[in-house]
Each structure stands twice: as C-alpha cells, then as structure tokens.
Design an enzyme around this catalytic site. Structure first.
Site, short mmCIF file in Angstrom:
data_model
loop_
_atom_site.label_atom_id
_atom_site.label_comp_id
_atom_site.label_asym_id
_atom_site.label_seq_id
_atom_site.Cartn_x
_atom_site.Cartn_y
_atom_site.Cartn_z
CE1 TYR A 199 -3.31 2.84 0.71
CE2 TYR A 199 -2.22 3.15 2.81
CZ TYR A 199 -3.12 3.57 1.85
OH TYR A 199 -3.81 4.72 2.05
CG ASP A 242 -1.80 -4.82 5.12
OD1 ASP A 242 -2.97 -5.26 5.16
OD2 ASP A 242 -1.53 -3.62 4.96
CE LYS A 250 -8.72 1.00 2.86
NZ LYS A 250 -9.04 2.35 2.48
#
Ligand SMILES: Cc1ncc(COP(=O)(O)O)c(C=O)c1O
Length: 395
Positions: free
Chosen positions: A109, A181, A206
């Site tokens: 990310y 993650d 999310k």
C-alpha cells in the site's frame, strides 16, 4: 448530586435494568472512576479488570479486537488502532530500532511504501523492497541486520499473489519476523497465523467494517512479548481509536461474512463479463485461470478469493475518462471495501507519484482500473460496466 445552583453534576446514576441490551453499548467515557485507591492499584497491577483512561483501552475497542482475534485465530489478544496505517506504524516504529533492516513487498500500500522509503531511513532503519512472489529475490535482500519482512498477500492494485508458503519458510530459517497485511484477503480467505505469520495487520476501514464511515486498524502478534510491546506502543503513541469508531466498526463487522460472500461471487461474475467485452485489454482476478498466480491463489485462498477486480481498457486516458463518466451509479473514489462498488484509477490517484515508465513496469497503464465490488445486484452491475466500456470504446 446537585451543585449550589441546582443543576446536575457527576456522577449521574445509570438507570438499572434487569434485562441487558442486545447491541453493545457505546461507552464514550474518557475516564473511569474507581471506588478506592486499593481498587485502582489492583487494576494497574492487573489483579482486577477495569478501565482507567480511554487511550489505555475501553470497552468498545476490546469488543472489536475480540471479534478480530476470533476471525484471525490470533494466538494473543490483538489491539485496535485508529487506522490501518497506525497498525503498520506500530509494527515498524514500535518494534524496529536504528541499525535494523526491513524488507517490504515492492507493491505494498502506498503509505506503507512511503514509510519504508522516507520515515524509516530518517530514523536509521534501512529498507529494501523485493517482489514477494519471488522468494529468491526476498532471500537475496536478507542481511544480518534484517528483522522483518512485511508483505501483503494480494498486491494492490495489480492483484499479484505473494508466495506465502515460501516466505514463511524463509522467515523461519532466517529468524526474522513475517508481518502480513491481510487487508485485501481478509480472514475469510486467508488466516496468516495458520500459515506461519508472526504478526497480522488489518486496515479494518475496508471490507471488514465495510461502510466507508470509520477508519480503524488492527494488529496482533504470535509472540506474547512482541504482542505486549505493540499494545504498549499504540497506547504511548496515542493510536487508540475512539469508542464511536469502534462501535461503528463492530456494527459493520457483524455482517462481514455475508458481505464477503456476496461481493466475491459478484466479483467473479464481473471479471468474467469484463473479459468478454470488446475494448477491455485484460482482466486480473485471481480466481480466473488466466491470472498469472492462479495456481498459487487457489492453493492459498481455498476458493475464497477477494472482492477486488482490476482491468485495463484500450485507449489510454481518454478512454479512462469516458469510462468513469459513463459508469453512472458507481463512485469513482480511491478506497475499497464499501457496500457500494468503487472505482479507482491508479495513474491519477494512488500511483500518480510514479513515473509512467515505472507504472508501466508494474502493469498499470492510463487505461488501468481497480474495482472494489460492492453489494449491488450482480446483473445490474455488469450492465453498468458493459455500458461504460462501450462508451469508452466510442471515445
Ligand atoms: C493493504 C492496505 N493496508 C493498509 C492500508 C491503510 O489503511 P487505513 O486507510 O485504514 O489507514 C490500506 C488502505 O487503503 C490498504 O489498502
């Protein structure tokens, strides 16, 4: 109790009830009062369970952390943080020290990449990025000072799948922490602790919370001492989320399993439909046999896949503009995991800082989109994409 002017001041007694609420009560209190100094001592010494000051912990945070612990089968009670990036930061800043080295997946990310590229080096922590799908490349990046390997199972936005089995073996042999993650995959598709991970991170913001109305993160570690260090660091650094955010996250998480199933069934349908539209150059979805890591994804995810589909339109930026204009009803917004389908265009958002050449090397042209599939009627959703792709082709 009344003050001199007769207005109510604390403590206001709570009304009693022989029955209990079905919904977790929201506990916004920042401070908790004890009956005696002995009782407060008992709490600090861990002999009595209780809350003191909400940065140190509060009931709504513990409820959400407990749900996530169960979903992840966490070996120790994890901690919730005020965002996914707070969880990433807790791991990197709370566990590493000057002189250490960390290896990160080369498609992490964007903000995680930024922390690796800018913040850790400033603190004397060296970093190397490597392709997590290539264990030999990760092995080649190992140094005597390497302390951890941080990866995402499915990369954003190109949806490549990391070699988790190979990385778990490598991390164990090398004696370094494997930090995963798990945001994209979610615990429904993959449970990193079952597969050798030492630390698991989530952006609960999310799909887990799922309604784009709360920012939250989670982190838990296999080793009890590391787990405690993470908890203490999040408290010291002020990463504890607000009770209301936790309350919202819990409400969203209660329907997570159902939302996941629905989204991924629709994602599969959408991916297959997109592959048949003229004007779509390629579709990336790990469940499809034409995905470059399909065999690995099938082995790791056991038929659960994800709600993310990426695809590339012919025709560059003009086609991309025409597509988003015509995609009525879908939010063109750089997020994922909402109840509604969202579209992200990495070249103009998450990956805009990269050169066009670098984006091309990662497979992200101007016509590249990432779709986070939501809960719409699947046929209606496919029809929107069909119309929007046709508009993009016309230009
Ligand atoms: C894989 C991944 N990890 C971490 C984060 C950061 O989470 P947050 O936005 O909750 O800080 C994101 C955000 O998009 C993400 O996609």
């Amino acid at each position: 109790m009344r003050n001199e002017k007769g207005s109510l001041i604390r403590p206001v007694p709570l009304p009693g009830s022989a029955s209990r609420p079905v919904v977790t009560p929201l506990s916004p209190s920042v401070v908790y009062a004890s009956d005696t100094p002995d009782m407060l001592d008992g709490q600090y010494e861990g002999k009595l369970h209780g809350y003191t000051y909400s940065r140190e912990g509060h009931p709504n945070a513990d409820v959400v952390a407990g749900l996530l612990d169960r979903m992840e089968n966490a070996p120790n009670p994890g901690v919730v943080t005020s965002s996914g990036m707070a969880a990433v930061s807790a791991v990197l800043l709370g566990l590493l020290k000057s002189g250490d080295h960390v290896i990160g997946g080369n498609q992490l990310y964007g903000r995680s990449l930024r922390m690796m590229a800018e913040d850790l080096p400033r603190l004397g922590i060296e970093t190397t990025l490597a392709d997590p799908g290539d264990v030999d490349a990760v092995r080649a990046a190992l140094r005597p000072e390497t302390r951890m390997i941080l990866v995402e199972v499915v990369s954003n936005p190109t949806l490549r799948v990391a070699d988790m089995k190979g990385l778990a073996k490598l991390a164990k042999e090398a004696g370094v922490l494997l930090v995963v993650d798990n945001t994209f995959t979610t615990p429904r598709a993959y449970q990193p602790f079952e597969h050798g991970a030492d630390i698991v991170i989530h952006s609960v913001t999310k799909l887990l919370a799922g309604h784009s109305d709360v920012m939250l993160g989670y982190v838990a570690a296999r080793d009890a001492a590391i787990n405690t260090r993470l908890r203490v660091f999040t408290v010291t650094a002020g990463m504890t989320p607000s009770p209301f955010d936790c309350w919202l996250a819990e409400r969203g998480m209660l329907s997570f399993d159902l939302r996941f199933e629905r989204c991924q069934t629709t994602a599969m349908k959408l991916a297959d439909a997109l592959a048949g539209f003229s004007g779509v150059k390629r579709v990336i979805y790990p469940a499809r046999t034409d995905h470059p890591d399909h065999a690995r994804a099938a082995d790791l995810l056991q038929g659960r896949w994800c709600n993310m589909v990426s695809f590339e339109l012919d025709g560059g930026r003009d086609a991309a503009n025409a597509f988003t204009t015509a995609a009525e009803g879908l939010s063109f917004a750089p997020t994922l995991g909402d109840v509604g389908t969202t579209l992200s265009h990495p070249a103009s958002s998450s990956h805009r800082a990269l050169t066009a050449e670098r984006r091309a090397s990662l497979g992200m042209s101007e016509g590249f989109f990432r779709v986070s599939v939501g809960l719409e009627d699947p046929d209606a959703l496919v029809a929107i994409f069909e119309r929007a792709v046709a508009a993009a082709v016309k230009g």
